[in-house]
Design an enzyme around this catalytic site. Sequence first.
Site, short mmCIF file in Angstrom:
data_model
loop_
_atom_site.label_atom_id
_atom_site.label_comp_id
_atom_site.label_asym_id
_atom_site.label_seq_id
_atom_site.Cartn_x
_atom_site.Cartn_y
_atom_site.Cartn_z
N GLY A 17 0.74 -1.23 0.04
CA GLY A 17 0.03 -0.05 -0.08
C GLY A 17 0.81 1.25 -0.06
N THR A 18 2.23 1.25 -0.32
CA THR A 18 3.00 2.37 -0.42
C THR A 18 3.16 3.22 -1.57
OG1 THR A 18 5.02 1.17 -0.89
CG2 THR A 18 4.22 1.43 1.51
N GLY A 22 -1.98 0.40 -4.82
CA GLY A 22 -2.22 -0.02 -3.51
C GLY A 22 -2.58 1.38 -2.75
N TYR A 155 5.17 -14.22 -14.89
CA TYR A 155 4.20 -13.15 -14.06
C TYR A 155 2.69 -13.52 -14.50
CZ TYR A 155 2.08 -8.60 -13.19
OH TYR A 155 1.23 -7.66 -13.04
#
Length: 260
Positions: A17-18, A22, A155
Amino acid sequence: MTDNARFADKIALITGGTSGMGLAAARRMLDEGASVVITGRDQARLDAAAKDPDAGDRVLAVRADAASLPDLDALMETVRERHGRLDVVFANAGIAVFGPVAEMTEADFDDAVDVNFKGVFFTVQKALPLLSADAAIVINASWTLHRGLPIGSVYSATKAAVQSLTRTLAAELGPRGVRVNSVSPGYIDTPMYRGAVPEDEADAIRAQVASGRIGTPEEVAGAVAFLASADAAYVNGQDLIVDGGLVAAVAEPSRLTMAA
């Protein structure tokens, strides 16, 4: 705070979340009334992300690596002590691992699977005891699970795995009242995107999108907020593609020609 208070008195956990999607999701839920727990691996970025002058004490930043089970255990204990429950989980933490299949190393494979799949799986598992009766889980997948990308073998496989996990969890947790959905963002203007896409390829990539532009983290955050809210109370086990038409529509031929 906006007039929309869909998340008033709700507790939301957002991993990774930084920055990017997020961080945008955290800000959106804060703006709509939630108390938010954000995680990340970089303490300086965590500290910066937690400085929201309008949020007061509604932001809790916890350093945690989504691929580390001890970190996840400590995270959930911190959430339990601070809030006692979770109403929303946005399993967002992920890393970009791209390259030709012939060049993928075991370390590349392990890194991608550890964060993008194992991290999501155990984030949800460890959160289960804290989930409220009508909790919502949103998992960040990717458009690459819907359409082949030549350099995305590892990925894309991890993102297909978590979208499959979404359906399984929806079936398993549905009887508890817990909904599980995923979002599949297209090309979104995040630090991860800018780090992975060479500047001289940006126009050609944008030309693939029917909407003619790269998306914003805030647009993905809007989709996450919808899926996590009571507005999506009967939406379960679904994948919401947020990609400007990249997967479903062919871009205007003239735009493709100009980018060639």
